[in-house]
Design an enzyme around this catalytic site. Structure first.
Site, PDB file in Angstrom:
ATOM      1  N   LYS A  90      31.838  37.115  42.869  1.00 13.87           N
ATOM      2  CA  LYS A  90      32.673  37.938  43.746  1.00 13.87           C
ATOM      3  C   LYS A  90      33.323  37.145  44.872  1.00 13.87           C
ATOM      4  CE  LYS A  90      31.952  41.991  41.787  1.00 13.87           C
ATOM      5  NZ  LYS A  90      33.049  42.768  41.165  1.00 13.87           N
ATOM      6  N   GLU A 112      34.917  48.675  48.385  1.00 11.22           N
ATOM      7  CA  GLU A 112      33.922  49.476  47.688  1.00 11.22           C
ATOM      8  C   GLU A 112      32.917  48.525  47.055  1.00 11.22           C
ATOM      9  OE1 GLU A 112      35.621  47.552  44.471  1.00 11.22           O
ATOM     10  OE2 GLU A 112      36.732  48.497  46.103  1.00 11.22           O
ATOM     11  N   SER A 379      27.247  35.958  35.668  1.00 10.51           N
ATOM     12  CA  SER A 379      28.109  36.353  36.781  1.00 10.51           C
ATOM     13  C   SER A 379      27.382  36.515  38.102  1.00 10.51           C
ATOM     14  CB  SER A 379      28.831  37.660  36.447  1.00 10.51           C
ATOM     15  OG  SER A 379      27.904  38.684  36.125  1.00 10.51           O
TER      16      SER A 379
END
Length: 398
Positions: A90, A112, A379
């Protein structure tokens, strides 16, 4: 040659900008700012510098030799996005968008989050660049992902608890959009996935494509050739597109996205928009989503909070429709098993989201010849999920 998205943000029939008129000026302002800055060498140098010196790129491409031996199959490489600062992919996107927000003169970030990793990454860059930050998170995800909630608060972010709907990612995104409508002048909305209205699906994809570009260089150095198969989990789809996109024209490389089958596709308790959804409009773009016969969005479910979303990014819908990528789904119990297998075999604790991709690897490898090469996008790291899994094993709520 046709390039996607087109000038209106469409990937074939998918994507676009289905929003209220009040949001159009903000989206057009963002689109113009992104097109201007992505061609600016100074912007790219600044982003590259932060990715290297702050986020810790490039991340390793690790040969999971113990897992490879255990499965007696092809080589399994893990792209170690879990080793990024903040613990997931991210940060690649939030650094890019925060730098863009700063150049646009925005002083307030909103976002969010589901699993909390995007929220942590947004709060991190807000602290780094001296911006205020509000994170919208469903009450159910706050319960499941309390370690990340604590991290966001420590970084100075205000957490907005969302109790509407299923109190998960979809509902958090709804509330974030409502907040943005009220304060577009000074607020930048950092969307965390390749979803939402144009230009977000392209913008997020571009910032995450550093993953696939690195893999291409790394695997050529290690093996002297491209991999046979790339595998990544898919919720909204940013980590998967970050891996897939630089390989989109390498037709000899198979792309496999793994959705969350939850309790099973036939139970209705899942988050598999491509495997069991239909075409509609969600959060400003046309894509595949979970909906009933009247077009009402159905509740999604996954043990992995980051996959608990009833839609998928429009470029994934395009890859699915054109056959460029294959999409499968694995159940909660399969993901949990894969979580434990990787943890015990390699000493690497994967996020439950990433464990979905690993679960499909466990099923796929026995069908493949040993000369194949697989790359799995790891991830995120699973620290955030350990408490939840222990609680579920003991039959209590985390």
């Amino acid at each position: 040659m046709v390039r996607y998205p087109d000038t209106h943000g469409h990937f074939g029939p998918f994507g676009g900008r289905y929003v209220a008129e009040t949001l159009m000026p903000a989206l057009l302002e963002l689109e113009n700012a992104y097109h201007r800055n992505r061609r600016d060498p100074a912007f790219q140098r600044e982003l590259t510098g932060f990715l290297k010196d702050y986020a810790g790129r490039e991340t390793p491409l690790y040969l999971a030799s113990n897992l490879t031996r255990k499965l007696k199959g092809p080589k399994i490489y893990l792209k170690r996005e879990d080793l990024n600062h903040t613990g997931s992919h991210k940060i690649n996107n939030t650094l890019g968008q925060a730098l863009l927000a700063r150049r646009m003169g925005k002083r307030r970030l909103i976002a969010e989050t589901g699993a909390g990793q995007h929220g942590v990454a947004t709060a991190t860059v807000a602290a780094l660049f001296g911006l205020s930050c509000r994170i919208f998170m469903g009450a159910e995800d706050i319960r499941r992902q309390s370690p990340n909630v604590d991290r966001m608060k420590a970084l100075g972010a205000e957490i907005i608890r969302v109790v509407s709907g299923t109190a998960t990612l979809k509902d958090a995104m709804n509330e974030a959009i409502r907040c943005w409508v009220r304060r577009v002048r000074d607020t930048y909305y950092v969307i965390g996935s390749t979803a939402g209205p144009h230009p977000y699906p392209r913008l997020v994809r571009d910032f995450q494509s550093v993953i696939g570009r690195e893999v291409k260089r790394q695997i050529l150095h290690r093996e002297g050739r491209l991999p046979d198969i790339l595998i990544a989990c898919v919720g909204g789809g940013s980590n998967a597109l970050g891996l897939f996109y630089p390989f989109k024209n390498q037709t000899g490389v198979e792309l496999i996205g793994v959705e969350a089958a939850g309790k099973g596709l036939k139970t209705g308790r899942h988050a598999a928009s491509l495997s069991a959804g239909s075409v509609g409009v969600l959060h400003g773009n046309k894509t595949y989503l979970l909906q009933d016969g009247q077009g009402q969005v159905r509740d999604a479910y996954s043990i992995a909070a980051g996959l608990d979303y009833p839609g998928v990014g429009p470029e994934h819908a395009f890859f699915y429709q054109t056959g460029r990528a294959r999409y499968v789904a694995v159940k909660d119990q399969e993901a949990v098993r894969a979580f434990h297998v990787l943890t015990r075999e390699e000493g690497i604790i994967p996020a439950l989201e990433s464990a979905h991709a690993l679960a499909f690897v466990l099923k796929l490898v026995p069908t493949l010849s040993r000369d194949k090469i697989l790359v799995v996008n790891l991830s995120g790291r699973g620290d955030k999920d350990v408490r939840q899994l222990v609680a579920e094993r003991e039959g209590v709520r985390a």
